[in-house]
Write a protein that holds these residues in place. Structure first.
Motif: not given
Length: 89
Positions: A7-12, A67-69, A75-80, A82-89
């Motif tokens: 899939a070429t689209k995943w977790a935003g 994978l993370y944004a 280690g502090h924030d959720l991975s993509l 666990d939290a898909p669609g988070l702001p990537l910037g």
């Protein structure tokens, strides 16, 4: 032959989006999302990224929870995963 689904689209993400990879063992590397892949027979999943250090364009595969944004703190924030669609910037 394995039943692989890409899939070429995943977790935003879509191809070319920058990501951080936790535990990549390559310091100073930059990575871009390529695809999310699942094995229909085993249920295993991984994410393909391209990049590396100093302009390398190697394709590597990592577990989705690695994978993370770009702005995240692994280690502090959720991975993509666990939290898909988070702001990537």
């Amino acid at each position: 032959m394995a039943d692989l689904r890409r899939a070429t689209k995943w977790a935003g993400l879509q191809p070319g989006d920058p990501v951080q990879v936790d535990g990549a063992r390559v310091r100073g590397a930059s990575w871009e999302f390529v695809a999310y892949v699942t094995n229909g027979e085993t249920g295993e999943a991984w994410v393909e990224v391209v990049g590396g250090r100093g302009g390398d364009r190697a394709v590597r595969s990592f577990r989705p929870d690695q994978l993370y944004a770009p702005s995240a703190r692994p280690g502090h924030d959720l991975s993509l995963a666990d939290a898909p669609g988070l702001p990537l910037g």
